[in-house]
Design a protein around this motif. Sequence first.
Motif, PDB file in Angstrom:
ATOM      1  N   GLY A  72       1.059  -1.095  -0.160  1.00  0.00           N
ATOM      2  CA  GLY A  72      -0.102   0.046  -0.454  1.00  0.00           C
ATOM      3  C   GLY A  72       0.877   0.985  -0.144  1.00  0.00           C
ATOM      4  O   GLY A  72       1.410   1.380   0.907  1.00  0.00           O
ATOM      5  N   ALA A  73       0.495   2.253  -0.920  1.00  0.00           N
ATOM      6  CA  ALA A  73       1.984   3.126  -1.653  1.00  0.00           C
ATOM      7  C   ALA A  73       0.718   4.580  -0.094  1.00  0.00           C
ATOM      8  O   ALA A  73      -0.571   5.208  -0.731  1.00  0.00           O
ATOM      9  N   ILE A  74       1.667   5.584   0.998  1.00  0.00           N
ATOM     10  CA  ILE A  74       1.382   6.772   1.020  1.00  0.00           C
ATOM     11  C   ILE A  74       1.958   7.482   0.552  1.00  0.00           C
ATOM     12  O   ILE A  74       3.441   8.410   0.445  1.00  0.00           O
ATOM     13  N   VAL A  75       1.373   8.536   0.165  1.00  0.00           N
ATOM     14  CA  VAL A  75       2.178  10.246   0.167  1.00  0.00           C
ATOM     15  C   VAL A  75       1.845  10.656   0.088  1.00  0.00           C
ATOM     16  O   VAL A  75       0.215  11.335   1.504  1.00  0.00           O
ATOM     17  N   VAL A  76       3.230  11.556   0.691  1.00  0.00           N
ATOM     18  CA  VAL A  76       3.474  12.812   1.761  1.00  0.00           C
ATOM     19  C   VAL A  76       3.286  14.342   1.337  1.00  0.00           C
ATOM     20  O   VAL A  76       4.793  13.955   0.830  1.00  0.00           O
TER      21      VAL A  76
END
Length: 337
Positions: A72-76
């Motif tokens: 799962g990719a989280i964009v900060v």
Amino acid sequence: EEKKMNIVPSLILLVFAGIGATLIYRKYRKYQESGERLDDKELYSLGVQVFILVVLALLMLSSFTTVEIGYGAIVVDPILQQVRGPFLGEAWWFRTPWTRVVRIYYATLSTEMWTDVVENRTIMGEYPSVKVLSKDGLKIEVDILIRYTLIPEKLIELYRKYPDLRYEDKAISSVVREDIRDVVSNYTTLEVIEKRESLSDEMTTTILSSLTDDDTLMGALADIQIDLRNIELPQAFMDAVTRKQGAEQKKLQAEHERATLLIQADATAREAIRIAEGDAESALIRANATLEALRMISQAIDPTVYYSLQQLEAIAPNIEYLILTTGEEGVPILLTP
């Protein structure tokens, strides 16, 4: 689909390179047809255009993001101070160049806490086995394996709690160690052997409850499975148990042999009683027969004659024939003793 995703960056770069090459070629053809030469200003302008195209191409490439299956990719976004996602793999998208992508594996994970000695070499899992003290103060080593998955919807909350993603070191392993120590401390070393199944059930229930209710993990763990691999007891204690089991085995064997001897003795006594009873019964039968014979003889001849015959047989047992005369007329009688 995977091949298409992998070729997209190359296509983007090719498009921008084609645009840049087309502009340069058209500029070159224009001046070639007119016979004019590019002055410094025009060369500078053309160079700036090419540079801008290259920069844009690089920005486009850096904005293109992919995420693999199981992640799962989280964009900060540090400028807007936002965290977006999660984007679950397999997927791709464009993001703003200044954002950062954090990939978190959420499929089946495991925390291995064990130690083995193989060919004089010590090997271990991610963490060594858990060393604890029993209720009677002996050191015990517990090997355990924890399997779990992360709930994708909880990835952002988990990331906020553990930006370095070291939740396994800081939470899971410490919770498991603490629970194992608490549970084993309620059992003596002998009870650890005798009540292993009960100990395993209590340990599983306690760890499962702690991992589920831990505030820092934000309820992100699911499908938790706990496997108690091994419980290593002190060697001196195991030697003592072996000796005790050997002594108990010998005691049981001696009791078995004693019981066998008692059974055999009882059978022999019963046989002797049976034989004695048979002999007594035979003697009684013979006595009754003798009594009946005497009665019959006394009716047939003078009893004194019979008694005399018995005495003669005792004195001369080898006599084969005996002739007697009885009655007034003296009739001879041939007797066989």
